[in-house]
Design a protein around this motif. Sequence first.
Motif, short mmCIF file in Angstrom:
data_model
loop_
_atom_site.label_atom_id
_atom_site.label_comp_id
_atom_site.label_asym_id
_atom_site.label_seq_id
_atom_site.Cartn_x
_atom_site.Cartn_y
_atom_site.Cartn_z
N VAL A 83 47.28 -24.29 16.47
CA VAL A 83 46.07 -24.31 17.27
C VAL A 83 46.10 -25.56 18.16
N LEU A 84 46.07 -25.36 19.47
CA LEU A 84 46.15 -26.45 20.43
C LEU A 84 44.79 -26.60 21.12
N TYR A 85 44.16 -27.76 20.94
CA TYR A 85 42.82 -27.98 21.48
C TYR A 85 42.79 -28.92 22.68
N GLN A 86 43.68 -29.90 22.71
CA GLN A 86 43.58 -30.95 23.72
C GLN A 86 44.30 -30.61 25.01
N CYS A 87 43.78 -31.15 26.08
CA CYS A 87 44.35 -30.99 27.41
C CYS A 87 45.49 -32.01 27.55
N ARG A 88 46.73 -31.57 27.26
CA ARG A 88 47.89 -32.47 27.32
C ARG A 88 49.18 -31.65 27.21
N TRP A 89 50.31 -32.34 27.19
CA TRP A 89 51.62 -31.72 26.98
C TRP A 89 51.92 -31.72 25.48
N TYR A 90 52.46 -30.63 24.99
CA TYR A 90 52.91 -30.51 23.60
C TYR A 90 54.41 -30.24 23.59
N SER A 91 55.14 -30.90 22.71
CA SER A 91 56.59 -30.69 22.57
C SER A 91 56.85 -29.69 21.45
N LEU A 92 57.68 -28.69 21.75
CA LEU A 92 58.05 -27.70 20.75
C LEU A 92 59.37 -28.09 20.09
N THR A 93 59.51 -27.80 18.81
CA THR A 93 60.75 -28.08 18.10
C THR A 93 61.20 -26.82 17.35
N ASN A 94 62.48 -26.53 17.43
CA ASN A 94 63.12 -25.44 16.68
C ASN A 94 62.54 -24.05 16.94
N TRP A 95 62.10 -23.79 18.16
CA TRP A 95 61.69 -22.44 18.54
C TRP A 95 62.92 -21.74 19.06
N ASN A 96 63.40 -20.77 18.30
CA ASN A 96 64.68 -20.14 18.61
C ASN A 96 64.56 -18.68 19.02
N GLY A 97 63.37 -18.19 19.15
CA GLY A 97 63.25 -16.77 19.48
C GLY A 97 61.83 -16.37 19.79
N TRP A 98 61.53 -15.15 19.42
CA TRP A 98 60.30 -14.51 19.84
C TRP A 98 59.10 -14.92 19.01
N GLY A 99 58.01 -15.16 19.70
CA GLY A 99 56.71 -15.46 19.10
C GLY A 99 55.64 -14.87 20.00
N SER A 100 54.44 -15.39 19.92
CA SER A 100 53.35 -14.89 20.78
C SER A 100 52.38 -16.02 21.07
N ILE A 101 51.53 -15.81 22.06
CA ILE A 101 50.60 -16.84 22.50
C ILE A 101 49.29 -16.19 22.94
N TYR A 102 48.20 -16.90 22.69
CA TYR A 102 46.87 -16.45 23.13
C TYR A 102 46.10 -17.66 23.64
N ASN A 103 45.72 -17.63 24.90
CA ASN A 103 44.94 -18.71 25.50
C ASN A 103 43.47 -18.33 25.42
N ASN A 104 42.77 -18.90 24.47
CA ASN A 104 41.35 -18.63 24.27
C ASN A 104 40.52 -19.86 24.63
N GLN A 105 41.01 -20.63 25.62
CA GLN A 105 40.27 -21.80 26.08
C GLN A 105 39.07 -21.38 26.91
N THR A 106 38.29 -22.36 27.31
CA THR A 106 37.15 -22.09 28.16
C THR A 106 37.62 -21.52 29.48
N TRP A 107 36.73 -20.81 30.16
CA TRP A 107 37.06 -20.11 31.39
C TRP A 107 37.69 -21.05 32.40
N GLY A 108 38.79 -20.62 33.00
CA GLY A 108 39.46 -21.38 34.04
C GLY A 108 40.54 -22.33 33.54
N ALA A 109 40.67 -22.51 32.24
CA ALA A 109 41.69 -23.41 31.68
C ALA A 109 43.02 -22.68 31.56
N TRP A 110 44.11 -23.41 31.76
CA TRP A 110 45.45 -22.82 31.74
C TRP A 110 46.26 -23.35 30.58
N ALA A 111 47.20 -22.55 30.13
CA ALA A 111 48.23 -22.95 29.18
C ALA A 111 49.55 -22.53 29.82
N ASP A 112 50.42 -23.48 30.09
CA ASP A 112 51.71 -23.20 30.72
C ASP A 112 52.82 -23.45 29.73
#
Length: 144
Positions: A83-112
Motif C-alpha cells: 500500500v503506497l500512500y505518499q506522493c514520492r518515488w518508490y524503489s522496487l526490488t526483485n520484481w521478476n514478472g507479472w503482478g497487478s496495480i490499482y490506483n485508488n488515490q484521490t481524483w486526479g492523482a497519478w501513479a507511474d
Amino acid sequence: MKLRMLLIAAFAALIATLAVPSAATAGPADQPVVSVAAQPANATAADNPNAGISGVASQALGPCPYGATYVYTDTYFGGRMFVLYQCRWYSLTNWNGWGSIYNNQTWGAWADIMDRNGNPIRGFSSGVAWEAVDFSPVWYIRMC
C-alpha cells in the motif's frame, strides 16, 4: 435578435474550444503502453516471491481504501499487497514478472511505473486498475 445570435455564436465557439484536447492537458496515461497486457498465459504466482518495495512492508490481501495505490505480487490483485500512500518515488526490488496495480488515490492523482533510468513506462490515473502488469522492466513507482 442580433444580440441573441451573437451570444449563441460566442457560446458555441467557447464550447468548441473547451472540447478540443490539448497537449498541455495530456497526462501519463497518454504515454505508450509497454509491458501492460491482459492475463498472460505464462504468469504464475511464483513470479515475484521475493518482491519488495523499499520502505514499505507487504501485507495480507484486504480492502483498498480510497487514497492509496495498491501493488500486488500476482495478477488479478492477488499475492502480497503493498500500500503506497505518499506522493514520492518508490524503489522496487526483485520484481521478476507479472503482478497487478490499482490506483485508488484521490481524483486526479497519478501513479507511474518507471524503468531503470526513471523514464515512464505507463501512467495510471486515479480509479484505474490493471489486472496484469509485467514488472520485469519496472524499477520505480512515482506517485502524484
